[in-house]
Structure formats: structure tokens, C-alpha cells
Design a protein around this motif. Structure first.
Motif, PDB file in Angstrom:
ATOM      1  N   THR A  79       5.235 -12.753  -0.203  1.00  0.00           N
ATOM      2  CA  THR A  79       4.413 -13.195  -1.333  1.00  0.00           C
ATOM      3  C   THR A  79       5.196 -13.004  -2.622  1.00  0.00           C
ATOM      4  O   THR A  79       5.978 -12.068  -2.755  1.00  0.00           O
ATOM      5  N   ARG A  80       4.929 -13.903  -3.586  1.00  0.00           N
ATOM      6  CA  ARG A  80       5.634 -13.845  -4.863  1.00  0.00           C
ATOM      7  C   ARG A  80       4.749 -14.350  -6.000  1.00  0.00           C
ATOM      8  O   ARG A  80       5.233 -14.992  -6.905  1.00  0.00           O
ATOM      9  N   HIS A  81       3.463 -14.116  -5.950  1.00  0.00           N
ATOM     10  CA  HIS A  81       2.618 -14.702  -6.991  1.00  0.00           C
ATOM     11  C   HIS A  81       2.107 -13.708  -8.021  1.00  0.00           C
ATOM     12  O   HIS A  81       1.113 -13.930  -8.675  1.00  0.00           O
ATOM     13  N   GLY A  82       2.810 -12.595  -8.210  1.00  0.00           N
ATOM     14  CA  GLY A  82       2.536 -11.695  -9.324  1.00  0.00           C
ATOM     15  C   GLY A  82       1.178 -11.035  -9.304  1.00  0.00           C
ATOM     16  O   GLY A  82       0.599 -10.771 -10.347  1.00  0.00           O
ATOM     17  N   SER A  83       0.646 -10.776  -8.147  1.00  0.00           N
ATOM     18  CA  SER A  83      -0.669 -10.164  -8.031  1.00  0.00           C
ATOM     19  C   SER A  83      -0.564  -8.948  -7.127  1.00  0.00           C
ATOM     20  O   SER A  83       0.489  -8.658  -6.573  1.00  0.00           O
ATOM     21  N   ILE A  84      -1.678  -8.257  -6.950  1.00  0.00           N
ATOM     22  CA  ILE A  84      -1.742  -7.165  -5.985  1.00  0.00           C
ATOM     23  C   ILE A  84      -2.039  -7.780  -4.625  1.00  0.00           C
ATOM     24  O   ILE A  84      -3.048  -8.478  -4.451  1.00  0.00           O
ATOM     25  N   ASN A  85      -1.153  -7.557  -3.667  1.00  0.00           N
ATOM     26  CA  ASN A  85      -1.295  -8.072  -2.305  1.00  0.00           C
ATOM     27  C   ASN A  85      -1.176  -6.891  -1.356  1.00  0.00           C
ATOM     28  O   ASN A  85      -0.153  -6.198  -1.349  1.00  0.00           O
ATOM     29  N   ILE A  86      -2.223  -6.658  -0.565  1.00  0.00           N
ATOM     30  CA  ILE A  86      -2.284  -5.445   0.253  1.00  0.00           C
ATOM     31  C   ILE A  86      -2.831  -5.744   1.644  1.00  0.00           C
ATOM     32  O   ILE A  86      -3.317  -6.843   1.920  1.00  0.00           O
ATOM     33  N   LEU A  87      -2.787  -4.758   2.504  1.00  0.00           N
ATOM     34  CA  LEU A  87      -3.418  -4.741   3.831  1.00  0.00           C
ATOM     35  C   LEU A  87      -2.983  -5.892   4.739  1.00  0.00           C
ATOM     36  O   LEU A  87      -3.809  -6.596   5.314  1.00  0.00           O
ATOM     37  N   PRO A  88      -1.680  -6.088   4.956  1.00  0.00           N
ATOM     38  CA  PRO A  88      -1.263  -7.171   5.859  1.00  0.00           C
ATOM     39  C   PRO A  88      -1.660  -6.874   7.304  1.00  0.00           C
ATOM     40  O   PRO A  88      -1.653  -5.717   7.735  1.00  0.00           O
ATOM     41  N   ALA A  89      -2.025  -7.928   8.022  1.00  0.00           N
ATOM     42  CA  ALA A  89      -2.411  -7.813   9.431  1.00  0.00           C
ATOM     43  C   ALA A  89      -1.768  -8.958  10.209  1.00  0.00           C
ATOM     44  O   ALA A  89      -1.859 -10.117   9.791  1.00  0.00           O
ATOM     45  N   TRP A  90      -1.129  -8.646  11.323  1.00  0.00           N
ATOM     46  CA  TRP A  90      -0.451  -9.651  12.148  1.00  0.00           C
ATOM     47  C   TRP A  90      -1.441 -10.444  12.991  1.00  0.00           C
ATOM     48  O   TRP A  90      -2.395  -9.888  13.539  1.00  0.00           O
ATOM     49  N   ALA A  91      -1.179 -11.727  13.150  1.00  0.00           N
ATOM     50  CA  ALA A  91      -1.880 -12.533  14.158  1.00  0.00           C
ATOM     51  C   ALA A  91      -1.322 -12.113  15.517  1.00  0.00           C
ATOM     52  O   ALA A  91      -0.160 -11.698  15.611  1.00  0.00           O
ATOM     53  N   PRO A  92      -2.116 -12.204  16.588  1.00  0.00           N
ATOM     54  CA  PRO A  92      -1.619 -11.805  17.910  1.00  0.00           C
ATOM     55  C   PRO A  92      -0.329 -12.522  18.324  1.00  0.00           C
ATOM     56  O   PRO A  92       0.504 -11.946  19.003  1.00  0.00           O
ATOM     57  N   SER A  93      -0.140 -13.743  17.878  1.00  0.00           N
ATOM     58  CA  SER A  93       1.066 -14.495  18.236  1.00  0.00           C
ATOM     59  C   SER A  93       2.291 -14.020  17.458  1.00  0.00           C
ATOM     60  O   SER A  93       3.419 -14.332  17.819  1.00  0.00           O
ATOM     61  N   GLY A  94       2.083 -13.280  16.361  1.00  0.00           N
ATOM     62  CA  GLY A  94       3.181 -12.845  15.520  1.00  0.00           C
ATOM     63  C   GLY A  94       3.683 -13.930  14.583  1.00  0.00           C
ATOM     64  O   GLY A  94       4.642 -13.740  13.855  1.00  0.00           O
ATOM     65  N   SER A  95       3.009 -15.072  14.569  1.00  0.00           N
ATOM     66  CA  SER A  95       3.488 -16.200  13.766  1.00  0.00           C
ATOM     67  C   SER A  95       2.954 -16.200  12.341  1.00  0.00           C
ATOM     68  O   SER A  95       3.482 -16.905  11.491  1.00  0.00           O
ATOM     69  N   MET A  96       1.916 -15.435  12.072  1.00  0.00           N
ATOM     70  CA  MET A  96       1.362 -15.386  10.717  1.00  0.00           C
ATOM     71  C   MET A  96       0.753 -14.033  10.437  1.00  0.00           C
ATOM     72  O   MET A  96       0.513 -13.241  11.345  1.00  0.00           O
ATOM     73  N   LEU A  97       0.505 -13.819   9.141  1.00  0.00           N
ATOM     74  CA  LEU A  97      -0.141 -12.591   8.685  1.00  0.00           C
ATOM     75  C   LEU A  97      -1.298 -12.949   7.773  1.00  0.00           C
ATOM     76  O   LEU A  97      -1.246 -13.957   7.067  1.00  0.00           O
ATOM     77  N   ALA A  98      -2.306 -12.105   7.794  1.00  0.00           N
ATOM     78  CA  ALA A  98      -3.409 -12.199   6.833  1.00  0.00           C
ATOM     79  C   ALA A  98      -3.261 -11.003   5.898  1.00  0.00           C
ATOM     80  O   ALA A  98      -2.721  -9.957   6.282  1.00  0.00           O
ATOM     81  N   PHE A  99      -3.715 -11.152   4.665  1.00  0.00           N
ATOM     82  CA  PHE A  99      -3.638 -10.049   3.714  1.00  0.00           C
ATOM     83  C   PHE A  99      -4.698 -10.248   2.635  1.00  0.00           C
ATOM     84  O   PHE A  99      -5.269 -11.334   2.492  1.00  0.00           O
ATOM     85  N   THR A 100      -4.958  -9.197   1.888  1.00  0.00           N
ATOM     86  CA  THR A 100      -5.889  -9.237   0.767  1.00  0.00           C
ATOM     87  C   THR A 100      -5.089  -9.398  -0.515  1.00  0.00           C
ATOM     88  O   THR A 100      -4.081  -8.713  -0.707  1.00  0.00           O
ATOM     89  N   SER A 101      -5.537 -10.310  -1.387  1.00  0.00           N
ATOM     90  CA  SER A 101      -4.869 -10.518  -2.668  1.00  0.00           C
ATOM     91  C   SER A 101      -5.896 -10.568  -3.791  1.00  0.00           C
ATOM     92  O   SER A 101      -6.994 -11.085  -3.610  1.00  0.00           O
ATOM     93  N   LEU A 102      -5.501 -10.055  -4.935  1.00  0.00           N
ATOM     94  CA  LEU A 102      -6.331 -10.145  -6.136  1.00  0.00           C
ATOM     95  C   LEU A 102      -5.780 -11.216  -7.077  1.00  0.00           C
ATOM     96  O   LEU A 102      -5.862 -11.109  -8.287  1.00  0.00           O
ATOM     97  N   LEU A 103      -5.257 -12.274  -6.522  1.00  0.00           N
ATOM     98  CA  LEU A 103      -4.631 -13.337  -7.300  1.00  0.00           C
ATOM     99  C   LEU A 103      -5.571 -13.910  -8.346  1.00  0.00           C
ATOM    100  O   LEU A 103      -5.179 -14.145  -9.481  1.00  0.00           O
ATOM    101  N   TRP A 104      -6.820 -14.142  -7.979  1.00  0.00           N
ATOM    102  CA  TRP A 104      -7.804 -14.680  -8.927  1.00  0.00           C
ATOM    103  C   TRP A 104      -8.830 -13.620  -9.288  1.00  0.00           C
ATOM    104  O   TRP A 104     -10.019 -13.888  -9.392  1.00  0.00           O
ATOM    105  N   SER A 105      -8.395 -12.382  -9.438  1.00  0.00           N
ATOM    106  CA  SER A 105      -9.188 -11.220  -9.839  1.00  0.00           C
ATOM    107  C   SER A 105     -10.103 -10.685  -8.751  1.00  0.00           C
ATOM    108  O   SER A 105     -10.326  -9.494  -8.666  1.00  0.00           O
TER     109      SER A 105
END
Length: 140
Positions: A79-105
Motif C-alpha cells: 500500500t502507498r496511499h498515505g493512510s493508516i493501513n493495519i491488520l492484514p489477513a491472507w486469503a487461503p490461496s495466498g494470492s491476496m490480502l485483506a486489510f483495514t484502512s482509514l483512507l477516507w477517515s
């Protein structure tokens, strides 16, 4: 460059395994050997070829999601969008991650390819949208 290992364990047949590669891939070769030794002695897969996901605090309290080999090498910023990005979680396939962002507050959930790319927002609910997790089959 190659590596051959032969280990004997009294109650099991000897481990006879070979890995090959060039000098640039010596770390990966060492991890493959470690996996083979672990599997031989403990009978289960090991973590030596695993990747980890983490959030790292950057300047002014901002943070980004990163991935790395289990030993900290080959770090990749996702990630590179100048926000707080936390709590990454892997998809079972390992192909993607989910995370929490405060990009829009508001804390919203996003997904991003494990190879990098543009994150996509997947939640827009008022309030806290945190702690993403994928279902075991990876469909949701």
C-alpha cells in the motif's frame, strides 16, 4: 549450484533429496533444504517457504501493509496511499490480502493482490470495519 542431503533416522528411511538453482537463489535453496529436513524428521510441512504480512508504521503516524519472507527478506510494500493501513489477513490461496484502512477517515476493508497493485475497497459501512478474514474456501 546444487545441494544434496542425505540424513538417516533410525525409525525412518534415509532422506535423499536434491535441490538445484543458481547462486542468486541460495536463500531459497536453503529454505527448501530446511523444509525437506523438517518434513523428514517431523512428518509435516514446514514454514521455511512462507511469507508473512504486516503493517509497518511510516512517517507521521501513517502505516502501510508489507509482505516478506518469514525471515524478513524480500520485503514488498503493498500500500502507498498515505493512510493508516493495519491488520492484514491472507486469503487461503495466498494470492491476496485483506486489510483495514482509514483512507477516507472511516475504517474500511480493502483487498489487494499479494503481488501488489491497486487496493480495492470492499466495505463502506459506517462505524468500524476491521479484522477482515476470508472463509476457508476463499470465496468470501
Amino acid at each position: 549450484m546444487g545441494c544434496e542431503i542425505e540424513l538417516a533416522k533410525p525409525e525412518r528411511a534415509a532422506l535423499d533429496s536434491a535441490v538445484t538453482g543458481d547462486a542468486k537463489s541460495i536463500r531459497r535453496l536453503a529454505h527448501q533444504v530446511a523444509n525437506a529436513v523438517h518434513r523428514h524428521y517431523l512428518g509435516e510441512d514446514a514454514f521455511f517457504l512462507s511469507r508473512i504480512a504486516f503493517s509497518r508504521r511510516e512517517r507521521r503516524g501513517r502505516g502501510d501493509v508489507w509482505t516478506a519472507d518469514w525471515d524478513g527478506h524480500r520485503q514488498t510494500r503493498l500500500t502507498r496511499h498515505g493512510s493508516i493501513n493495519i491488520l492484514p489477513a491472507w486469503a487461503p490461496s495466498g494470492s491476496m490480502l485483506a486489510f483495514t484502512s482509514l483512507l477516507w477517515s472511516n475504517p474500511d476493508l480493502f483487498v489487494v493482490s499479494a503481488a501488489g497493485g491497486r487496493p480495492r475497497r470492499v466495505s463502506r459501512q459506517q462505524g468500524l470495519n476491521t479484522g477482515a478474514a476470508f472463509s476457508p474456501d476463499g470465496r468470501s
